[in-house]
Design a protein around this motif. Structure first.
Motif, mmCIF file in Angstrom:
data_model
loop_
_atom_site.group_PDB
_atom_site.id
_atom_site.type_symbol
_atom_site.label_atom_id
_atom_site.label_comp_id
_atom_site.label_asym_id
_atom_site.label_seq_id
_atom_site.Cartn_x
_atom_site.Cartn_y
_atom_site.Cartn_z
ATOM 1 N N UNK A 27 0.792 -1.219 0.000
ATOM 2 C CA UNK A 27 0.000 0.000 0.000
ATOM 3 C C UNK A 27 0.826 1.270 0.000
ATOM 4 N N UNK A 28 2.156 1.155 -0.087
ATOM 5 C CA UNK A 28 3.034 2.322 -0.011
ATOM 6 C C UNK A 28 3.905 2.525 -1.242
ATOM 7 N N UNK A 29 4.354 1.440 -1.846
ATOM 8 C CA UNK A 29 5.309 1.506 -2.950
ATOM 9 C C UNK A 29 4.630 1.097 -4.247
ATOM 10 N N UNK A 30 4.811 1.924 -5.291
ATOM 11 C CA UNK A 30 4.225 1.648 -6.603
ATOM 12 C C UNK A 30 5.329 1.366 -7.612
ATOM 13 N N UNK A 31 5.114 0.322 -8.416
ATOM 14 C CA UNK A 31 6.062 -0.052 -9.455
ATOM 15 C C UNK A 31 5.305 -0.279 -10.750
ATOM 16 N N UNK A 32 5.893 0.157 -11.869
ATOM 17 C CA UNK A 32 5.372 -0.184 -13.183
ATOM 18 C C UNK A 32 6.318 -1.187 -13.819
ATOM 19 N N UNK A 33 5.785 -2.021 -14.685
ATOM 20 C CA UNK A 33 6.615 -2.986 -15.383
ATOM 21 C C UNK A 33 5.755 -3.909 -16.223
ATOM 22 N N UNK A 34 6.422 -4.770 -16.969
ATOM 23 C CA UNK A 34 5.756 -5.766 -17.796
ATOM 24 C C UNK A 34 5.560 -7.022 -16.949
ATOM 25 N N UNK A 35 4.325 -7.477 -16.847
ATOM 26 C CA UNK A 35 4.033 -8.701 -16.095
ATOM 27 C C UNK A 35 4.558 -9.891 -16.883
ATOM 28 N N UNK A 36 5.616 -10.512 -16.411
ATOM 29 C CA UNK A 36 6.231 -11.628 -17.126
ATOM 30 C C UNK A 36 5.686 -12.971 -16.687
#
Length: 73
Positions: A27-36
């Motif tokens: 609930x604190x850290x956000x990450x973007x990326x490609x779901x592998x």
């Protein structure tokens, strides 16, 4: 004997595989990326960035640490 119904989360993550997502961890850290990939324990993202600008090749996250996942692509 009854047929087991697949979990909604599993079916959704299967459709989202190889697409760009945002993941909230704790609930604190956000990450973007490609779901592998994913299994019942972890999710693997590739070409990862957090919202402070840090970048990485891959991120391995325990499923029980994830608050939510959003498809952005």
């Amino acid at each position: 004997m009854s047929e087991e119904k697949p979990y909604l989360a599993d079916e959704t993550l299967k459709r989202w595989r190889n697409k760009k997502v945002v993941v909230s961890i704790g609930g604190e850290h956000l990450f973007t990326g490609i779901l592998k990939d994913f299994d019942e324990e972890v999710v693997v993202l590739e070409d990862v960035a957090d919202f402070t600008g840090n970048k990485g090749r891959e991120l391995l996250v325990k499923i029980d640490g994830i608050s939510w996942v959003m498809l952005i692509e």
